[in-house]
Write a protein that holds these residues in place. Structure first.
Motif, mmCIF file in Angstrom:
data_model
loop_
_atom_site.group_PDB
_atom_site.id
_atom_site.type_symbol
_atom_site.label_atom_id
_atom_site.label_comp_id
_atom_site.label_asym_id
_atom_site.label_seq_id
_atom_site.Cartn_x
_atom_site.Cartn_y
_atom_site.Cartn_z
ATOM 1 N N GLU A 11 0.821 -1.208 0.000
ATOM 2 C CA GLU A 11 0.000 0.000 0.000
ATOM 3 C C GLU A 11 0.860 1.266 0.000
ATOM 4 O O GLU A 11 0.432 2.304 -0.489
ATOM 5 N N ARG A 12 2.065 1.166 0.533
ATOM 6 C CA ARG A 12 2.994 2.313 0.526
ATOM 7 C C ARG A 12 3.772 2.399 -0.786
ATOM 8 O O ARG A 12 4.239 3.466 -1.164
ATOM 9 N N CYS A 13 3.939 1.255 -1.454
ATOM 10 C CA CYS A 13 4.747 1.181 -2.675
ATOM 11 C C CYS A 13 4.192 2.119 -3.742
ATOM 12 O O CYS A 13 2.982 2.191 -3.967
ATOM 13 N N ILE A 14 5.119 2.838 -4.419
ATOM 14 C CA ILE A 14 4.715 3.737 -5.500
ATOM 15 C C ILE A 14 5.142 3.205 -6.865
ATOM 16 O O ILE A 14 4.967 3.868 -7.878
ATOM 17 N N GLY A 15 5.724 2.002 -6.888
ATOM 18 C CA GLY A 15 6.087 1.379 -8.157
ATOM 19 C C GLY A 15 7.317 1.955 -8.829
ATOM 20 O O GLY A 15 7.456 1.842 -10.046
ATOM 21 N N ALA A 16 8.219 2.554 -8.076
ATOM 22 C CA ALA A 16 9.423 3.148 -8.667
ATOM 23 C C ALA A 16 10.361 2.083 -9.242
ATOM 24 O O ALA A 16 11.123 2.359 -10.167
ATOM 25 N N GLY A 17 10.332 0.881 -8.686
ATOM 26 C CA GLY A 17 11.151 -0.208 -9.211
ATOM 27 C C GLY A 17 12.592 -0.239 -8.747
ATOM 28 O O GLY A 17 13.375 -1.052 -9.218
ATOM 29 N N MET A 18 12.947 0.638 -7.816
ATOM 30 C CA MET A 18 14.331 0.662 -7.336
ATOM 31 C C MET A 18 14.717 -0.668 -6.699
ATOM 32 O O MET A 18 15.844 -1.132 -6.837
ATOM 33 N N CYS A 19 13.775 -1.295 -5.997
ATOM 34 C CA CYS A 19 14.068 -2.571 -5.334
ATOM 35 C C CYS A 19 14.379 -3.652 -6.352
ATOM 36 O O CYS A 19 15.358 -4.398 -6.198
ATOM 37 N N ALA A 20 13.570 -3.736 -7.387
ATOM 38 C CA ALA A 20 13.776 -4.768 -8.409
ATOM 39 C C ALA A 20 15.070 -4.538 -9.189
ATOM 40 O O ALA A 20 15.718 -5.496 -9.605
ATOM 41 N N MET A 21 15.453 -3.277 -9.352
ATOM 42 C CA MET A 21 16.712 -2.994 -10.048
ATOM 43 C C MET A 21 17.915 -3.265 -9.148
ATOM 44 O O MET A 21 18.957 -3.701 -9.628
ATOM 45 N N VAL A 26 15.629 -10.826 -5.244
ATOM 46 C CA VAL A 26 14.801 -10.758 -4.044
ATOM 47 C C VAL A 26 13.457 -10.072 -4.312
ATOM 48 O O VAL A 26 12.443 -10.439 -3.726
ATOM 49 N N PHE A 27 13.449 -9.089 -5.218
ATOM 50 C CA PHE A 27 12.244 -8.307 -5.495
ATOM 51 C C PHE A 27 11.909 -8.315 -6.976
ATOM 52 O O PHE A 27 12.785 -8.417 -7.823
ATOM 53 N N LEU A 38 7.663 -9.406 -3.273
ATOM 54 C CA LEU A 38 8.764 -9.948 -2.480
ATOM 55 C C LEU A 38 8.936 -11.414 -2.847
ATOM 56 O O LEU A 38 8.050 -12.232 -2.611
ATOM 57 N N LEU A 39 10.070 -11.747 -3.444
ATOM 58 C CA LEU A 39 10.331 -13.107 -3.888
ATOM 59 C C LEU A 39 10.885 -13.982 -2.776
ATOM 60 O O LEU A 39 10.679 -15.199 -2.787
ATOM 61 N N ALA A 51 19.582 -6.810 -0.754
ATOM 62 C CA ALA A 51 18.237 -6.636 -0.191
ATOM 63 C C ALA A 51 18.213 -5.445 0.760
ATOM 64 O O ALA A 51 17.284 -4.639 0.740
ATOM 65 N N ARG A 52 19.244 -5.325 1.585
ATOM 66 C CA ARG A 52 19.337 -4.189 2.501
ATOM 67 C C ARG A 52 19.477 -2.871 1.734
ATOM 68 O O ARG A 52 18.886 -1.856 2.097
#
Length: 73
Positions: A11-21, A26-27, A38-39, A51-52
């Motif tokens: 619900e907080r996620c804005i879809g920027a994709g920084m985690c997946a990049m 992991v994401f 979250l994989l 991940a950190r």
């Protein structure tokens, strides 16, 4: 440093994709809304640093790293 346990708040996620990049092992992002997926809640040791880092670069603060698997989770 203990192995991290991760949680995400879609619900907080804005879809920027920084985690997946930053930590694609992991994401990911869901194909419909682009929100975080979250994989691995407990990423393997070779991916815990990434991940950190992903949690740190998330512009929405949607990723939480729990360093201790205790009763506070």
């Amino acid at each position: 440093m203990s192995a991290p346990h991760l949680s995400v708040d879609r619900e907080r996620c804005i879809g920027a994709g920084m985690c997946a990049m930053t930590a694609p092992e992991v994401f990911d992002q869901d194909p419909d809304e682009g929100l975080v997926l979250l994989l691995h809640t407990d990423p393997p040791a070779p991916h815990d640093t990434a991940a950190r880092m992903a949690a740190g670069v998330c512009p929405a603060g949607a990723i939480t790293v729990h360093d201790s698997r205790d009763d506070s989770l």
